[in-house]
Every structure is written in structure tokens, then in C-alpha cells.
Enzyme design. Sequence first.
Site, mmCIF file in Angstrom:
data_model
loop_
_atom_site.group_PDB
_atom_site.id
_atom_site.type_symbol
_atom_site.label_atom_id
_atom_site.label_comp_id
_atom_site.label_asym_id
_atom_site.label_seq_id
_atom_site.Cartn_x
_atom_site.Cartn_y
_atom_site.Cartn_z
ATOM 1 N NE ARG A 21 16.110 -5.338 -13.274
ATOM 2 C CZ ARG A 21 14.998 -5.004 -13.895
ATOM 3 N NH1 ARG A 21 14.148 -4.176 -13.328
ATOM 4 N NH2 ARG A 21 14.717 -5.486 -15.083
ATOM 5 C CB SER A 136 -2.491 -9.980 -24.899
ATOM 6 O OG SER A 136 -1.590 -9.196 -24.156
ATOM 7 C CB SER A 188 6.250 2.675 -19.910
ATOM 8 O OG SER A 188 6.624 1.319 -19.721
ATOM 9 C CG HIS A 216 3.515 4.686 -18.580
ATOM 10 N ND1 HIS A 216 4.603 5.128 -17.848
ATOM 11 C CD2 HIS A 216 3.431 3.349 -18.341
ATOM 12 C CE1 HIS A 216 5.143 4.112 -17.202
ATOM 13 N NE2 HIS A 216 4.448 3.018 -17.494
ATOM 14 C CB THR A 244 -0.848 4.333 -12.155
ATOM 15 O OG1 THR A 244 -0.107 4.286 -10.931
ATOM 16 C CG2 THR A 244 -0.253 5.416 -13.045
ATOM 17 C CE LYS A 247 4.406 4.193 -14.055
ATOM 18 N NZ LYS A 247 3.905 3.313 -12.987
ATOM 19 C CB THR A 276 -5.060 -5.981 -0.694
ATOM 20 O OG1 THR A 276 -4.648 -7.110 -1.449
ATOM 21 C CG2 THR A 276 -3.905 -5.004 -0.587
ATOM 22 C CB THR A 277 -4.197 -3.362 4.233
ATOM 23 O OG1 THR A 277 -4.146 -4.459 5.144
ATOM 24 C CG2 THR A 277 -4.425 -2.072 5.007
ATOM 25 C CB THR A 362 12.510 -3.626 -18.114
ATOM 26 O OG1 THR A 362 12.633 -3.975 -16.724
ATOM 27 C CG2 THR A 362 11.552 -2.466 -18.251
#
Length: 410
Positions: A21, A136, A188, A216, A244, A247, A276-277, A362
Site C-alpha cells: 500500500r 456474525s 462498504s 456507511h 461514525t 464519513k 483513551t483521551t 480489505t
Amino acid sequence: MTFERLLQQRLEAIHREGRYRVFADLKRRRGRFPVADHFAARGPREVTVWCSNDYLGMGQHPAVLAAMHEAIDSVGAGSGGTRNISGTTHYHVELERELADLHGKEAALLFTSAYVANDATLSTLLKLVPGTVVFSDEKNHASIIAGIRHGESEKHIFRHNDPSDLEAKLKKYPKGTPKIIAFESVYSMDGHIAPIASFCDLADKYGALTYLDEVHAVGLYGRRGGGIAERDGVMDRIDVINGTLAKGFRVMGGYIAGRRDLCDAIRSFAPGFIFTTSLAPAIAAGALASVRHLKTSANERDHHAERVRTLKRLLQANGLPVMDNPSHIVPVMVGCPKHCKAVTDALLHRHGIYVQPINYPTVPKGTERMRLTPSPVHTDAQMACLVRALRELWAACPVPAGSYVRLAAE
């Protein structure tokens, strides 16, 4: 030296396979998206971006930018800590309330990304409720897979979007066995849309919790941008919604929405949340402005849908192998990592068109593709340029209709 040698071998292997990549060095131009500057050895060059997840162009919206500026001017840059230790600003509180309202739920909980939200929520739920069995979808995102794996519970993979196969697996367990059905609304890479109502019917029948990833879809579907579940009128039947802010809403971050006690349990027990901050106040403020705008404005969604229809029609009319699907995702199939990279390199260097090749892991090997994402701000002229360039590359190596292609575009 052992580590160095083994790492080099691993990297050499993906180079040979053609799936190493390379990140494109881009600098967007405010107010001119999808135009950006691409920085390469010979200096910057103007390109048109065709693979951004800024689906609605909200990353350039004046309301979003103004909100972020205001937050920086009011409270400064970072949040200052974790949510428990000084990192909960009023922007975070308002955003969680807005997201809960968007999905018709009692509460919502912010995370630094939707990946972290999936991983932390699923793994924590499974550890808090021992004996839970997870079902799943076989095409679920890596973050869902990671959350299930980290939860260390029994799991079953059902065929993609197949209620019959799911039911065959569910019926093997007593109704009293705790169960989770995990799936996405819009997948996606292929653009498939899940039969959410059918999955909810099975959850009711077999006593399962429904976990829906709307990453998505949020912002893009439904009367207020609540996603496919809102569009299909089944939002109230979903127990946990993952979304999210990076997006459709085009800022940064992820979240879950659900019952208050469930969100509180994740808040209280999930290491991925606790340690986590928190998101920077400016990010929370920008996301809040984006969510609020898209709740009341359908213009972006309507224009986006028209652009998607137009691009798909143009690609099909020119005999290009676009994968048909009911969503806004526009996959153009290639089928080989080396040729996919060659095609996208040719688009970038010859035509000033940036599309990132999508390779394994992916997508499965042999299904390598370009994933086009038209937005409301892509013009007819930019579409014509894209289609003309693709047609030129395909003409250089004709293939039978409907087959994956091997293009000599080097």
C-alpha cells in the site's frame, strides 16, 4: 536481526503480490473539494479525488468549519484527558444527546473511532454476559470481527445477508441462551444493504440482541440521516447502533447508541473507552454541527443520490464493469492486485484522477477493485473526465462483458 529479516520478508511478499500500500500525499483545497493537490517527486499537481468517504461534502460545510473555529477560540485545542479525568466537555455531552436523539435511543457514547466503538462494545458485552453466543455476517467489518474475537465467546458466521442460514444457526440454541446478531446496514466494499427487518424478526423469535453497524449509512439515509434502519422504519427494533462521525458527517470519531443501562455498562467497563483521551472539543463541535445540519437538511442526501445514479448509469453505458448494488457505493471490478495498482497509477499520473486500489485483505483475493464514491460536489465535467479515462484504459485491453479485467495500464 531475526525480527528485521522476517519483517523484510513479509514486506517483500506483499510487494511481489502487488498489494503493497502506497499512501497518496494529498492537500485538500478548502471550498474546492473534490480538488486537491497531490505531492509527488516532481512537486504538487492538481487532482480530483474519487475515493473519499466524505460522502456528502460536509468536510467543507461552512457550519461545520465555523463550529470548529468557535470551539478552538473558546476552549483551545485538546480535551485534556480521558472522559473520566477532565476530558468531558460540554461539546461531548451535547453531541451524545444529539446522537441518541438521531437514533431514537435513550443514550449514546462517543469513541475515538467507529473501529474502537465496535471492538470495545462487543468485547465488553461478551465478557459482561458470559455464555453469550454471537452470530456474525460473513462480510462484517474487521472491527466487528476483532470485538467478537476479543470477547472470547462462542461465535457462528452466517452467510452474507441470508436470514435462512442465520435462522438455521439460531434454532440450535434454547431461547434463554444470550445471543447477539451482529451485522452492517451498508457493506462498504460491495454496497449491499442488509435485510434488517428480517434479522429483527429472527431476533424477536429466538431472543437475540441486535447489533447494527450503520457506519456507511448515517447521514446518508433516512429522513434525518439516521441510516438504513431509519429509512426502513425499524430503528426501534435495533438494540445497539454503531455509527461514525468520519464519513457522512465527515469529521472524526465513532459512537454507539442504545438503552441507557447498556451505554452505561460500556462506559463503566470498556478499556477502549476508559483509557483513551477523548475527542478534541473542536472535533466534537464540528461533528455536532454536522449532525444537526443533516437532521434538518435533505438537500445533501438528495443531490448525493442523484450523483450516484448518474455515475452508475454512465459507467454502465460505457461497458465498464461496475458492480450493481442498491447503495451509494460504486465498485469497478478489476480482479488482480497488480493490474488494479497499474490502473489507479495510470489514472493518477496520466489523468489527474485519484482512486485508491482496494486489495486483500480489505476484499477477497481475486475481487480487487476501484471503489468510487461520488459526492454532491462532483460535477458533470469531473464525471465525464473519469469515465473517459476509464474507457480509454479498458479499450487498451478489451475483455468479455461482465468479467473481471486484466488491464495492461503500466
